[in-house]
Design a protein around this motif. Structure first.
Motif, short mmCIF file in Angstrom:
data_model
loop_
_atom_site.label_atom_id
_atom_site.label_comp_id
_atom_site.label_asym_id
_atom_site.label_seq_id
_atom_site.Cartn_x
_atom_site.Cartn_y
_atom_site.Cartn_z
N GLN A 34 -9.69 8.89 -15.33
CA GLN A 34 -9.55 8.98 -13.87
C GLN A 34 -8.24 9.70 -13.57
OE1 GLN A 34 -9.72 5.02 -12.26
NE2 GLN A 34 -11.94 5.11 -12.02
N ILE A 35 -8.28 10.57 -12.61
CA ILE A 35 -7.05 11.25 -12.18
C ILE A 35 -6.80 10.86 -10.73
CG2 ILE A 35 -5.97 13.49 -11.80
CD1 ILE A 35 -7.77 14.58 -14.05
N GLN A 36 -5.58 10.37 -10.50
CA GLN A 36 -5.25 9.87 -9.17
C GLN A 36 -4.76 10.99 -8.27
OE1 GLN A 36 -5.74 6.52 -8.69
NE2 GLN A 36 -6.36 6.39 -10.83
N ARG A 37 -4.87 10.76 -6.99
CA ARG A 37 -4.40 11.73 -6.00
C ARG A 37 -2.88 11.91 -6.13
NH1 ARG A 37 -6.52 13.61 -1.38
NH2 ARG A 37 -8.24 12.15 -1.48
N GLY A 38 -2.43 13.13 -6.12
CA GLY A 38 -1.00 13.44 -6.08
C GLY A 38 -0.31 13.44 -7.42
N LYS A 81 -17.90 20.87 -3.43
CA LYS A 81 -16.59 20.38 -3.87
C LYS A 81 -15.61 21.53 -4.08
CE LYS A 81 -17.01 20.69 -8.84
NZ LYS A 81 -17.93 21.81 -8.83
N ASN A 82 -16.16 22.70 -4.40
CA ASN A 82 -15.30 23.85 -4.71
C ASN A 82 -14.47 24.32 -3.52
OD1 ASN A 82 -16.39 23.74 -7.22
ND2 ASN A 82 -17.77 25.50 -6.96
N GLU A 83 -14.87 23.88 -2.33
CA GLU A 83 -14.08 24.26 -1.14
C GLU A 83 -12.68 23.68 -1.20
OE1 GLU A 83 -16.40 23.08 2.20
OE2 GLU A 83 -17.97 24.55 1.77
N ARG A 84 -12.50 22.60 -1.98
CA ARG A 84 -11.20 21.93 -2.02
C ARG A 84 -10.55 22.03 -3.41
NH1 ARG A 84 -11.96 16.10 -0.11
NH2 ARG A 84 -14.07 16.22 -0.98
N ILE A 85 -11.06 22.97 -4.18
CA ILE A 85 -10.54 23.13 -5.55
C ILE A 85 -9.96 24.53 -5.74
CG2 ILE A 85 -11.22 23.28 -7.99
CD1 ILE A 85 -13.22 21.16 -7.57
N GLY A 86 -8.89 24.61 -6.50
CA GLY A 86 -8.37 25.91 -6.92
C GLY A 86 -8.37 25.92 -8.44
N TYR A 87 -8.78 27.04 -9.02
CA TYR A 87 -8.91 27.08 -10.48
C TYR A 87 -8.25 28.33 -11.03
CZ TYR A 87 -11.22 27.85 -15.00
OH TYR A 87 -11.48 28.10 -16.32
N LEU A 88 -7.35 28.10 -11.97
CA LEU A 88 -6.73 29.22 -12.69
C LEU A 88 -7.24 29.18 -14.12
CD1 LEU A 88 -4.55 31.50 -13.02
CD2 LEU A 88 -2.99 29.68 -13.69
N PRO A 160 -5.90 24.38 -1.81
CA PRO A 160 -6.79 23.33 -2.34
C PRO A 160 -6.09 21.97 -2.49
CG PRO A 160 -6.03 24.73 -4.11
CD PRO A 160 -5.46 25.32 -2.87
N GLU A 161 -6.93 20.93 -2.52
CA GLU A 161 -6.40 19.59 -2.77
C GLU A 161 -6.19 19.36 -4.26
OE1 GLU A 161 -8.62 16.26 -1.10
OE2 GLU A 161 -9.32 17.62 0.45
N LEU A 162 -7.13 19.91 -5.02
CA LEU A 162 -7.07 19.75 -6.47
C LEU A 162 -6.92 21.13 -7.10
CD1 LEU A 162 -7.54 18.19 -9.18
CD2 LEU A 162 -9.97 18.59 -8.84
N ILE A 163 -5.89 21.23 -7.95
CA ILE A 163 -5.67 22.52 -8.62
C ILE A 163 -5.87 22.31 -10.13
CG2 ILE A 163 -4.02 24.39 -9.03
CD1 ILE A 163 -2.63 23.22 -6.39
N GLY A 191 1.74 17.11 -2.22
CA GLY A 191 0.60 16.18 -2.19
C GLY A 191 -0.62 16.67 -2.93
N LYS A 192 -0.49 17.82 -3.62
CA LYS A 192 -1.65 18.32 -4.36
C LYS A 192 -1.81 17.54 -5.66
CE LYS A 192 -1.62 21.83 -1.46
NZ LYS A 192 -2.50 21.76 -0.29
N THR A 193 -3.04 17.48 -6.10
CA THR A 193 -3.31 16.89 -7.41
C THR A 193 -3.51 18.04 -8.39
OG1 THR A 193 -4.47 15.13 -6.27
CG2 THR A 193 -4.85 15.31 -8.64
N ILE A 194 -2.89 17.90 -9.53
CA ILE A 194 -2.96 19.01 -10.49
C ILE A 194 -3.47 18.50 -11.83
CG2 ILE A 194 -1.60 20.71 -11.78
CD1 ILE A 194 0.22 20.46 -9.07
N LEU A 195 -4.49 19.20 -12.31
CA LEU A 195 -5.00 18.92 -13.65
C LEU A 195 -4.72 20.16 -14.48
CD1 LEU A 195 -6.74 17.60 -15.88
CD2 LEU A 195 -8.75 18.49 -14.73
N MET A 196 -3.94 20.01 -15.53
CA MET A 196 -3.65 21.18 -16.36
C MET A 196 -3.91 20.86 -17.83
SD MET A 196 0.51 21.31 -16.23
CE MET A 196 0.79 22.22 -17.73
N CYS A 197 -4.34 21.87 -18.52
CA CYS A 197 -4.46 21.65 -19.96
C CYS A 197 -3.61 22.69 -20.66
CB CYS A 197 -5.92 21.71 -20.40
SG CYS A 197 -6.58 23.32 -20.63
#
Lengths: 318, 638
Positions: A34-38, A81-88, A160-163, A191-197
């Motif tokens: 689970q990934i939390q907001r922020g 969902k992609n409306e609120r996502i940014g993907y690099l 986006p909310e989630l990057i 306040g963005k949530t970031i998932l990075m690998c």
């Protein structure tokens, strides 16, 4: 799924198969996280551990073999969902025949943004990623670092909310790496949530709040970076205003032995190569004409001069 | 096809599709496409039952969609079962080898089979197309245009248009390499211009469209698109729209350049009469009249049986008869109506002089004419000529035609390879409009005017086909007609781009291109495939032909009974059945080729264009549905 959970996977598995349906590779096995907001969440692991597969499953680029993935409260297959996502992506997979402005305009259109919105947002992002001078050059002429910057700009076009960042510092020089890390922290602060690998451990350590460590498709470890890195059996101390002498070493050893511990090493701390590099570049900018002369040592930063690093632990084997 | 044929006559071996054909064509389309849809749904159901759905992969359908899908599947299943039951008597009859029984079964079961097959097809289409139709409402023009614009920009930045520079070769060297009779100069220019444009545009369009999506997947640029709020089908539509836009602009520019070239080129004096024309013809239905009942014209042994022949001579009873039913009322307001024709001459003896033609008499009559009036007609004509202030011949003919509904043009010399004509007085059409039969029940399409052609030259034959004689309604603009011809090519371009993009949603670029070209080239020989599928080829199907080849047996004699012959026959039956099923996968490419209309100076009507646009849509729609499912079910990353 609670409102503050931005990403959730339940027993998410992915098996790559060949044309005949035979199993080629089990890329991911029953991933639960689970990934939390922020927060800035890092996916760590060696090559082929399933980091990118996880990201692609979350983005709907791949379909899971079993299990479920939810992003921003929607299933991963839902386009909304992609409306609120940014993907690099790992490599900046952009159209190389477009220039920076056209690239951002194109991706803005995909978000159904009006011409005015696209223009304003594109200029803003070009400024942020530092490509103002090169915005009319086609991407084919860009360096890898520049492409990574415009790639990040396209990921942020919709605010986006989630990057989701796949190897964000890949191909960047130390200056670019620092810039990227700073930007990631700024985005988190907004306040963005970031998932990075990444497989660059220092990057993950520097910016991530929590990490998941994957190995051969299995989740090996999950938790806060500070908690995971903490070694309760070791003690570190930094001191200033004192010189390292044999007497001091003996005194400290005595104290530690009285408390059941043992002095393992003692010395002056060293900075990281990244910090050294950044300092030299900053000084070169401040003092044009500065150059290395053989025999003259580079001055050490004042902050670390005279400081002593002590590492202490209990007796070996304890 | 047109070489050695009379000039300025349309050779239409198949009648063009008209509005009247649409209901039957639509039913046939529903049956064929519905069959493929049923196979698709069946495969999906098997996969669903074997694999079980992955909950996360697709969003669950709302209740109403599930109900519609279920009802459609049940409806299609029941209809196909009913069709099977109705088909059993026909199958039994075919085994019995009894012609009477076969005919009886065909008459009773035929319409029921057709209705059931159409119903089943409609249900199957509903089941297969439901998701597709619903997703259409999610498409956004701005996103589609973004991808279309991207395709356009990509082609421009990659300098694809340089490929079209080869067209310059046509403009520069057309005269060097195009041998032509002086008369057919413009015809050759037009045909070559269209051919040059078609080859360049179709190949380029095929290549661009085949490689676009596979390249996006290979270079992973698609990752940054599908991770935006983009419906996957928008990528397909966007790519299609982009390349169609690019090719439309290029086609328009090429057509303008070709037209300027053709217009500016000096035309040989012999070709002037036939050049820059766009006739609007009025065709009649062709019948034959002779001593024998059911006379259908003579065969003179020519291999190409497009034309039938009537024998000439002073006492010949053979006539070629054109029946004009749907003549517009405006003809009566004109002074005269040109009648043009070009017949084929088959000589059984040499002409007395070099280049001498044969002679024909043309007789036009309306329903008001009766042979009993002939004596009065002749007498009045002579009287008119002997009056103190006689009218001109044309005025007399007009007056008598209006009064009697009769006009005769005697002893017109016919020469091969030339368009000939004469003027029919408008009085004939005024008389025809007064026809009681026409007024009483116009819906029954009673003949308004009938034209009889009789060959006067003894021992000579003239060959005629339906489109060899026509009344000239109006003269259109050649330039406009040239662009209408380009619309036919535009349809072919849409077809190639549509198929290529659909194939590329699943196949690699090279394979998509090969598939597209295979279908397109297959479409060019669709007529032959149709003959093969329906057993109209001489020498049988592939197995029978092979057997004849091995046994050095000609195509006409029946096969000697043998086990090999039986196997070959059974194989050919199975082959023909299979070919009939897949025949409509191949597009009717020739239907979109309007070159002959433009080259021979015949106007392409707006109705003709509209029908072909419908045909194009009918062909591309199943491909769009296929592309939708392939793209949606494809993992774009690996």
């Amino acid at each position: 799924m609670a409102n503050d959970v931005i990403v959730e996977t339940r027993n998410l598995s992915k098996i790559y198969r060949d044309f005949w349906g035979r199993q080629k590779k089990r890329a991911l096995n029953s991933l639960n996280l689970q990934i939390q907001r922020g927060e800035i969440f890092g996916l760590l692991g060696p090559n082929g551990s399933g980091k990118t597969t996880t990201i692609k499953l979350l983005l709907g680029l791949l379909f899971p073999t079993s299990g479920e993935a939810f992003v921003l409260g929607e299933t991963a297959a839902n386009v909304r969902k992609n409306e609120r996502i940014g993907y690099l992506p790992e490599e900046s997979y952009l159209y190389r025949f477009l220039n920076a402005e056209e690239t951002l305009d194109f991706y803005g259109r995909l978000f159904n943004m009006t011409a005015e919105q696209r223009r304003t947002r594109a200029q803003e992002l070009i400024e942020i990623v530092g490509l103002k001078a090169d915005k009319r050059r086609i991407l084919k002429e860009y360096s890898k670092g520049m492409r990574q910057r415009i790639g990040l700009a396209q990921a942020l076009i919709n605010d986006p909310e989630l990057i989701i960042l796949d190897e964000p510092t890949s191909g960047l020089d130390p200056l670019g790496t620092r810039w990227m890390k700073d930007l990631i922290l700024q985005l988190r602060d907004k306040g963005k949530t970031i998932l990075m690998c990444s497989h660059r451990l220092d990057d993950v350590q520097d910016v991530c709040d929590r990490v998941a460590i994957l190995y051969e498709g299995e989740l090996q470890e999950l938790g806060k970076v500070s908690t995971l890195l903490e070694d309760a059996n070791k003690l570190a101390m930094q001191a200033s205003g004192v010189r390292l002498t044999d007497e001091l070493r003996r005194d400290l050893d005595d104290v530690l032995r009285r408390h059941g511990g043992k002095l393992e090493s003692l010395g002056h701390p060293t900075t990281t190569l990244e910090d050294l590099f950044l300092r030299i570049v900053a000084e070169s900018k401040a003092h044009p004409g500065r150059r290395y002369l053989p025999g003259c040592e580079t001055a050490k930063p004042e902050s670390t001069a005279g400081s002593t690093l002590i590492k202490e632990g209990k007796s070996a084997g304890s | 096809m047109s070489s050695g044929l009379p000039f300025a006559v349309m050779v239409l071996e198949r009648e063009p599709i008209t509005l009247d054909d649409l209901p039957s064509k639509l039913a046939s389309w529903v049956q064929d496409v519905g069959g493929f849809a049923a196979i698709g749904v069946l495969c999906w159901l098997i996969a669903y039952l074997v694999q079980r759905p992955r909950q996360n992969r697709q969003q669950a359908w709302p209740a109403w969609m599930r109900i519609v899908f279920l009802v459609s599947v049940i409806g299609a299943t029941l209809s196909y079962i009913a069709f099977g039951i109705v088909f059993i008597p026909e199958f039994v009859a075919s085994l019995a080898d009894d012609a009477t029984m076969k005919a009886m079964v065909a008459n009773t079961a035929g319409p029921a089979q057709s209705t059931l097959l159409t119903t089943a097809g409609a249900f199957a289409l509903c089941a297969a197309g439901l998701s597709f139709v619903v997703s259409m409402f999610k498409l956004r023009p701005r996103r589609i245009w973004a991808i279309a614009h991207l395709s356009f920009t990509e082609a421009r930045r990659r300098k694809v248009y340089w490929a079209f520079a080869f067209m310059l070769l046509f403009f520069l060297f057309a005269d060097w390499f195009l041998p032509h009779k002086p008369e057919s100069q413009l015809q050759v220019y037009v045909e070559t211009a269209y051919l040059s444009m078609a080859v360049m545009l179709l190949v380029t369009a095929g290549l661009l469209a085949s490689f676009s999506i596979p390249n996006d997947i290979r270079h992973q640029t698609i990752h940054t698109i599908v991770t935006k709020p983009v419906e996957r089908f928008e990528i397909v539509v966007g790519r299609f729209a982009g390349y169609v836009t690019l090719m439309t602009v290029t086609l328009a520019l090429m057509a303008v350049a070709s037209l300027i070239f053709i217009q500016l080129h000096a035309i040989h004096p012999d070709a002037e009469f036939e050049s820059y024309r766009a006739r609007v013809p009025l065709y009649g239905d062709l019948q034959f009249q002779g001593k024998k009942e059911g006379f259908q014209g003579e065969s003179v042994g020519r291999e190409w049986e497009y034309r039938r022949y009537i024998a000439g001579g002073p006492n010949t009873t053979q006539r070629a008869v054109w029946i004009f039913r749907d003549l517009p009322t405006r003809l009566k307001d004109r002074s005269d109506v040109p009648c043009e024709f070009a017949f084929d001459i088959f000589r059984t003896r040499k002409a007395d002089q070099e280049g001498q033609g044969v002679f024909c008499t043309f007789t036009f009559m309306t329903p008001n004419w009766t042979p009993a009036n002939l004596r009065d007609f002749e007498r009045e004509r002579e009287e008119e000529k002997t009056k103190p202030n006689p009218l001109t011949d044309e005025q007399i003919a007009d007056k008598l035609a209006e009064k009697y509904g009769y006009f005769e043009f005697r002893s017109k010399e016919i020469t091969d390879y030339h368009t000939l004509g004469f003027k029919v007085p408008a009085g004939l059409f005024r008389n025809a409009q007064k026809s009681e039969r026409a007024e009483r029940d116009p819906s029954k399409k009673a003949p308004l005017v009938v034209a009889f052609v009789r060959c006067e030259s003894a021992s000579q034959f003239i060959g005629v086909a339906r489109h060899d004689l026509y009344l000239l309604d109006a003269e259109g603009y050649f330039s406009l007609n040239f662009f209408k011809g380009a619309i036919g090519m535009w349809c072919s371009l849409c077809l190639v781009i549509g198929v290529a993009v659909a194939c590329s949603t699943y196949l690699s670029g090279v394979i998509s291109f090969v598939c597209t070209m295979f279908l397109f080239l297959g479409g060019l020989v669709r007529g032959f495939m149709q003959d093969l599928a329906f057993g109209r080829t001489e020498g049988g199907g592939p197995a029978e032909s092979f057997l004849r080849l091995v046994n050095a047996q000609n195509q006409v004699t029946p096969l000697d009974p043998s086990p090999a012959a039986s196997v070959a026959t059974v194989y050919d039956v199975a082959f023909r059945w299979f070919l009939r099923r897949i025949l409509n996968i191949f597009p009717d490419v020739e239907a979109f080729d309007f070159t002959e209309f433009v080259a021979k100076g015949f106007d392409i009507s707006m109705g003709h264009l509209a029908i072909h646009l419908l045909v194009l849509a009918g062909y591309l729609l199943p491909w769009a549905v296929l592309a939708y499912y392939l793209m949606r079910s494809r993992e774009v990353a690996s």
